[in-house]
Write an enzyme that holds these catalytic residues in place. Structure first.
Site, PDB file in Angstrom:
ATOM      1  N   ASP A  88       0.809  -1.229   0.000  1.00  0.00           N
ATOM      2  CA  ASP A  88       0.000   0.000   0.000  1.00  0.00           C
ATOM      3  C   ASP A  88       0.837   1.271   0.000  1.00  0.00           C
ATOM      4  O   ASP A  88       0.443   2.296   0.560  1.00  0.00           O
ATOM      5  CB  ASP A  88      -0.962   0.015   1.215  1.00  0.00           C
ATOM      6  N   GLU A  89       1.963   1.234  -0.657  1.00  0.00           N
ATOM      7  CA  GLU A  89       2.853   2.403  -0.713  1.00  0.00           C
ATOM      8  C   GLU A  89       2.384   3.405  -1.771  1.00  0.00           C
ATOM      9  O   GLU A  89       2.924   4.510  -1.859  1.00  0.00           O
ATOM     10  CB  GLU A  89       4.292   1.965  -1.036  1.00  0.00           C
ATOM     11  N   LYS A 113       1.721   2.057  -5.145  1.00  0.00           N
ATOM     12  CA  LYS A 113       2.256   1.483  -6.388  1.00  0.00           C
ATOM     13  C   LYS A 113       1.312   1.734  -7.568  1.00  0.00           C
ATOM     14  O   LYS A 113       1.744   2.093  -8.665  1.00  0.00           O
ATOM     15  CB  LYS A 113       2.481  -0.032  -6.220  1.00  0.00           C
ATOM     16  N   GLY A 114       0.001   1.542  -7.319  1.00  0.00           N
ATOM     17  CA  GLY A 114      -0.979   1.699  -8.393  1.00  0.00           C
ATOM     18  C   GLY A 114      -0.942   3.096  -8.986  1.00  0.00           C
ATOM     19  O   GLY A 114      -0.890   3.270 -10.209  1.00  0.00           O
ATOM     20  N   LYS A 115      -0.925   4.096  -8.109  1.00  0.00           N
ATOM     21  CA  LYS A 115      -0.884   5.485  -8.592  1.00  0.00           C
ATOM     22  C   LYS A 115       0.352   5.713  -9.457  1.00  0.00           C
ATOM     23  O   LYS A 115       0.289   6.325 -10.524  1.00  0.00           O
ATOM     24  CB  LYS A 115      -0.876   6.472  -7.408  1.00  0.00           C
ATOM     25  N   GLY A 142      -4.540  -4.366  -3.766  1.00  0.00           N
ATOM     26  CA  GLY A 142      -5.524  -3.338  -4.118  1.00  0.00           C
ATOM     27  C   GLY A 142      -4.735  -2.112  -4.512  1.00  0.00           C
ATOM     28  O   GLY A 142      -4.109  -1.489  -3.664  1.00  0.00           O
ATOM     29  N   HIS A 143      -4.703  -1.813  -5.803  1.00  0.00           N
ATOM     30  CA  HIS A 143      -3.875  -0.714  -6.312  1.00  0.00           C
ATOM     31  C   HIS A 143      -4.784   0.405  -6.807  1.00  0.00           C
ATOM     32  O   HIS A 143      -5.527   0.229  -7.775  1.00  0.00           O
ATOM     33  CB  HIS A 143      -2.959  -1.211  -7.439  1.00  0.00           C
ATOM     34  N   GLN A 149       2.034  -6.175  -3.161  1.00  0.00           N
ATOM     35  CA  GLN A 149       2.506  -6.242  -1.762  1.00  0.00           C
ATOM     36  C   GLN A 149       3.785  -5.415  -1.589  1.00  0.00           C
ATOM     37  O   GLN A 149       3.950  -4.424  -2.267  1.00  0.00           O
ATOM     38  CB  GLN A 149       2.719  -7.706  -1.329  1.00  0.00           C
ATOM     39  N   THR A 193      -9.676  -4.914   1.746  1.00  0.00           N
ATOM     40  CA  THR A 193     -10.572  -5.409   2.799  1.00  0.00           C
ATOM     41  C   THR A 193     -11.224  -4.279   3.599  1.00  0.00           C
ATOM     42  O   THR A 193     -12.126  -4.546   4.396  1.00  0.00           O
ATOM     43  CB  THR A 193      -9.789  -6.291   3.796  1.00  0.00           C
ATOM     44  N   LYS A 217       2.813  10.056  -0.495  1.00  0.00           N
ATOM     45  CA  LYS A 217       2.011  10.488   0.651  1.00  0.00           C
ATOM     46  C   LYS A 217       2.745  11.482   1.554  1.00  0.00           C
ATOM     47  O   LYS A 217       2.482  11.553   2.765  1.00  0.00           O
ATOM     48  CB  LYS A 217       1.493   9.274   1.443  1.00  0.00           C
ATOM     49  N   SER A 243       5.236  12.119  -4.586  1.00  0.00           N
ATOM     50  CA  SER A 243       3.790  12.143  -4.755  1.00  0.00           C
ATOM     51  C   SER A 243       3.192  12.975  -3.623  1.00  0.00           C
ATOM     52  O   SER A 243       3.467  12.727  -2.443  1.00  0.00           O
ATOM     53  CB  SER A 243       3.266  10.700  -4.733  1.00  0.00           C
TER      54      SER A 243
HETATM   55  P1  GDP Z   1      -0.788   0.213  -3.524  1.00  0.00           P
HETATM   56  O1  GDP Z   1      -1.348  -1.059  -3.027  1.00  0.00           O
HETATM   57  O2  GDP Z   1       0.680   0.329  -3.283  1.00  0.00           O
HETATM   58  O3  GDP Z   1      -1.143   0.496  -4.956  1.00  0.00           O
HETATM   59  O4  GDP Z   1      -1.461   1.373  -2.652  1.00  0.00           O
HETATM   60  P2  GDP Z   1      -3.022   1.505  -2.290  1.00  0.00           P
HETATM   61  O5  GDP Z   1      -3.746   1.993  -3.486  1.00  0.00           O
HETATM   62  O6  GDP Z   1      -3.526   0.278  -1.634  1.00  0.00           O
HETATM   63  O7  GDP Z   1      -2.955   2.587  -1.140  1.00  0.00           O
HETATM   64  C1  GDP Z   1      -2.459   3.859  -1.344  1.00  0.00           C
HETATM   65  C2  GDP Z   1      -3.561   4.864  -1.001  1.00  0.00           C
HETATM   66  O8  GDP Z   1      -3.002   6.161  -0.917  1.00  0.00           O
HETATM   67  C3  GDP Z   1      -4.628   4.965  -2.073  1.00  0.00           C
HETATM   68  O9  GDP Z   1      -5.841   5.323  -1.465  1.00  0.00           O
HETATM   69  C4  GDP Z   1      -4.123   6.084  -2.970  1.00  0.00           C
HETATM   70  O10 GDP Z   1      -5.183   6.750  -3.658  1.00  0.00           O
HETATM   71  C5  GDP Z   1      -3.503   6.990  -1.940  1.00  0.00           C
HETATM   72  N1  GDP Z   1      -2.332   7.768  -2.402  1.00  0.00           N
HETATM   73  C6  GDP Z   1      -1.356   7.413  -3.269  1.00  0.00           C
HETATM   74  N2  GDP Z   1      -0.401   8.366  -3.320  1.00  0.00           N
HETATM   75  C7  GDP Z   1      -0.789   9.335  -2.473  1.00  0.00           C
HETATM   76  C8  GDP Z   1      -0.203  10.578  -2.052  1.00  0.00           C
HETATM   77  O11 GDP Z   1       0.870  10.961  -2.468  1.00  0.00           O
HETATM   78  N3  GDP Z   1      -0.901  11.292  -1.121  1.00  0.00           N
HETATM   79  C9  GDP Z   1      -2.093  10.892  -0.613  1.00  0.00           C
HETATM   80  N4  GDP Z   1      -2.688  11.659   0.289  1.00  0.00           N
HETATM   81  N5  GDP Z   1      -2.670   9.721  -0.969  1.00  0.00           N
HETATM   82  C10 GDP Z   1      -2.017   8.962  -1.879  1.00  0.00           C
HETATM   83  P1  IMO Z   2      -0.872  -4.284  -2.180  1.00  0.00           P
HETATM   84  O1  IMO Z   2      -0.414  -4.868  -3.490  1.00  0.00           O
HETATM   85  C1  IMO Z   2      -1.038  -4.577   2.172  1.00  0.00           C
HETATM   86  C2  IMO Z   2      -1.042  -8.613   3.864  1.00  0.00           C
HETATM   87  C3  IMO Z   2      -2.302  -9.015   4.595  1.00  0.00           C
HETATM   88  C4  IMO Z   2      -1.720  -9.957   5.625  1.00  0.00           C
HETATM   89  C5  IMO Z   2      -0.618 -10.685   4.862  1.00  0.00           C
HETATM   90  C6  IMO Z   2      -1.018 -12.030   4.290  1.00  0.00           C
HETATM   91  O2  IMO Z   2      -2.163  -3.579  -2.267  1.00  0.00           O
HETATM   92  O3  IMO Z   2       0.223  -3.468  -1.558  1.00  0.00           O
HETATM   93  P2  IMO Z   2      -2.563 -12.749   2.240  1.00  0.00           P
HETATM   94  O4  IMO Z   2      -4.021 -12.512   1.979  1.00  0.00           O
HETATM   95  O5  IMO Z   2      -1.671 -12.219   1.175  1.00  0.00           O
HETATM   96  O6  IMO Z   2      -2.256 -14.174   2.563  1.00  0.00           O
HETATM   97  O7  IMO Z   2      -2.255 -11.919   3.586  1.00  0.00           O
HETATM   98  O8  IMO Z   2      -0.270  -9.805   3.783  1.00  0.00           O
HETATM   99  N1  IMO Z   2      -1.238  -8.138   2.469  1.00  0.00           N
HETATM  100  C7  IMO Z   2      -1.205  -6.851   2.108  1.00  0.00           C
HETATM  101  N2  IMO Z   2      -1.065  -5.730   2.854  1.00  0.00           N
HETATM  102  N3  IMO Z   2      -1.106  -4.488   0.824  1.00  0.00           N
HETATM  103  C8  IMO Z   2      -1.205  -5.599   0.061  1.00  0.00           C
HETATM  104  O9  IMO Z   2      -1.152  -5.577  -1.279  1.00  0.00           O
HETATM  105  C9  IMO Z   2      -1.304  -6.853   0.710  1.00  0.00           C
HETATM  106  N4  IMO Z   2      -1.433  -8.120   0.272  1.00  0.00           N
HETATM  107  C10 IMO Z   2      -1.375  -8.891   1.358  1.00  0.00           C
HETATM  108  O10 IMO Z   2      -2.933  -7.912   5.179  1.00  0.00           O
HETATM  109  O11 IMO Z   2      -1.107  -9.229   6.655  1.00  0.00           O
HETATM  110 MG    MG Z   3      -2.897  -1.713  -1.792  1.00  0.00          MG
END
Ligand code: GDP
Ligand code: IMO
Ligand code: MG
Length: 435
Positions: free
Chosen positions: A15-16, A18-20, A44-45, A231, A308, A338, A420
């Site tokens: 959740d860093e 990556k998708g953005k 979830g990207h 991940q 989730t 962020k 970002s």
């Molecule tokens: P991923 O799994 O690495 O693709 O990241 P996620 O999408 O799960 O989580 C990142 C969250 O932060 C999402 O809700 C994005 O819309 C949001 N996001 C991404 N970059 C930034 C940023 O620079 N600032 C803020 N405030 N939100 C961001």
């Molecule tokens: P993205 O790609 C954050 C975490 C789960 C749990 C552990 C194992 O969006 O960054 P799993 O269902 O894979 O067996 O769960 O890994 N986890 C993530 N946490 N972002 C993810 O993906 C994750 N995918 C799995 O919360 O701790």
């Molecule tokens: Mg994510």
């Protein structure tokens, strides 16, 4: 012919952002291919463009860019129902998902209903020690792959092979569900019918991905390929905080075994780093903040899981973890995300090393006993009040914000090339062109 490759790797616990960043780079640099190579719909990207929000779980995050070909490699585990729903959702945005646009490896494994059931029961049986998985059946599907009883996309589209494998696997899993977990058996006919329907929808996208790449390499056109990690490094089955990890290689190595593309010389290996730390699910987290600042980060950063909806645990930036990710993945470029969320915190802290039994360690130690007992050594640095979400140039950022970025560069010895400052594609500062 020029082929360029870019790896996008999460440096923390996922959740860093990556998708953005994949979406941003895809658009900015006319990326021809985006390849997912590991994980499944535990990912979830999020992509935000204007008033549109798209969350990709299985589709690569280049999907909304016209002309970009998206590939799901053999290292990904696919829940066919989720994939089909995701395709339908994207098509509602008037983006046609044709077999030219999306290619799925015939060797990717599929998630079956028994995988989700077994995961649920196994988590329940662990009580307080549960992993806190996403419940998507990821671990049991990879376990079957390793155990050589998995079912692949290529099997799914052959009714005879699929029905035989399903029957055999259900004989085993139904026994397990009934006798060990006190659960209900899964009905063979029902699953067969359901999956045969999925097979017909997925069939046009199924590809011999290795051969596809081979043809690409021997053609005369130019290609720029992004390998989109899911991940993060600390969730990697080998390099992560085991056992609180996912069940695949989310680090660079996963590209070699999970993408179907062998001839890779990376032009850039980009580590995506959130300006602070978050983690969903259980497991060690040395810089976790269980106080008001942790709550502030969670609220301001909207730190709730994209898959989730669970609240993400929040804490200070952990430099030994960044250095570890740089080493493991050979990262030569950092994208810091962020950063806007830190505006308004008067005194920021970053963890520069850990302390255990009077000894200090300036590097990450991947050992459960160490991580359970170590204390983060925090260095205080000045914060900034200004809202930075509309700033488009590095020089215009507040002084302390620039200091924060330079500190990361100094300690990781890797340039922060992109910053970002908000979730939208436009809220991005390029400091150094990456290609
Ligand atoms: P991923 O799994 O690495 O693709 O990241 P996620 O999408 O799960 O989580 C990142 C969250 O932060 C999402 O809700 C994005 O819309 C949001 N996001 C991404 N970059 C930034 C940023 O620079 N600032 C803020 N405030 N939100 C961001
Ligand atoms: P993205 O790609 C954050 C975490 C789960 C749990 C552990 C194992 O969006 O960054 P799993 O269902 O894979 O067996 O769960 O890994 N986890 C993530 N946490 N972002 C993810 O993906 C994750 N995918 C799995 O919360 O701790
Ligand atoms: Mg994510």
């Amino acid at each position: 012919m020029v082929i360029k490759s870019v790896a996008i790797i999460g440096t923390q616990w996922g959740d860093e952002g990556k998708g953005k960043i994949v979406d941003f780079i895809t658009k900015k640099y006319n990326i021809t291919h985006v390849v997912r190579y590991s994980g499944g719909n535990n990912a979830g990207h999020t992509i935000i463009v204007g008033d549109k929000k798209i969350v990709c779980h299985l589709l690569p995050s280049g999907i909304i860019n016209p002309g970009t070909i998206c590939i799901i490699g053999n290292g990904v585990v696919i829940d066919p129902e989720v994939l089909i729903k995701e395709i339908q959702k994207i098509e509602m945005l008037n983006i046609k998902i044709t077999s030219d646009k999306l290619k799925i490896s015939e060797n990717a494994h599929i998630i079956m209903p028994y995988h989700k059931q077994i995961e649920l029961k196994s988590e329940e049986s662990k009580g307080r020690n549960k992993i806190g998985t996403t419940g998507r059946g990821i671990g049991p599907t990879y376990a079957d792959k390793i155990n050589r009883i998995g079912i692949r996309i290529g099997d799914l589209i052959n009714k005879e092979i699929f029905s035989n494998k399903l029957k055999k696997n259900l004989e085993f899993y139904n026994k397990l569900l009934i006798s060990i977990y006190n659960g209900d058996p899964i009905n063979y006919e029902k699953v067969l019918e359901e999956y045969i329907n999925y097979a017909e929808i997925i069939r046009p996208f199924v590809e011999n991905v290795n051969h596809y790449f081979f043809k690409l390499l021997n053609s005369n056109s130019d290609y720029i390929i992004i390998f989109e990690g899911a991940q993060g490094t600390l969730l990697d089955i080998d390099y992560g905080t085991y056992p609180y990890v996912t069940s695949s290689n989310s680090t660079l190595g996963g590209i070699f075994t999970g993408s179907g593309f062998g001839n890779i010389q990376f032009n850039k290996i980009i580590g995506i780093a959130k300006a602070y730390s978050t983690r969903v699910g259980n497991g060690p987290f040395p810089t976790e903040l269980k106080d008001d600042i942790g709550k502030y980060l969670q609220n301001k950063g909207k730190e709730f899981g994209s898959t989730t909806g669970r609240p993400r645990r929040c804490g200070w930036l952990d430099i030994p973890i960044l250095k570890y990710s740089v080493n493991i993945n050979n990262i030569n470029s950092i994208v810091l995300t962020k950063l806007d969320v830190l505006s308004g915190i008067k005194k920021l802290k970053i963890c520069t090393k850990y302390e255990l039994d009077g000894k200090e360690f300036d590097y990450f130690i991947n050992n459960q006993t160490f991580l359970d007992n170590c204390r983060p050594v925090l260095e205080e640095i000045g914060g900034w009040e200004e809202d930075i979400t509309n700033i488009k140039e590095f020089e215009k950022l507040p002084d302390n914000c620039k200091k924060y970025i330079r500190k990361i560069e100094e300690m990781t010895k890797v340039p922060v090339d992109i910053i970002s400052t908000g979730p939208d594609r436009n809220q991005t500062i390029i400091r150094n062109e990456i290609l």
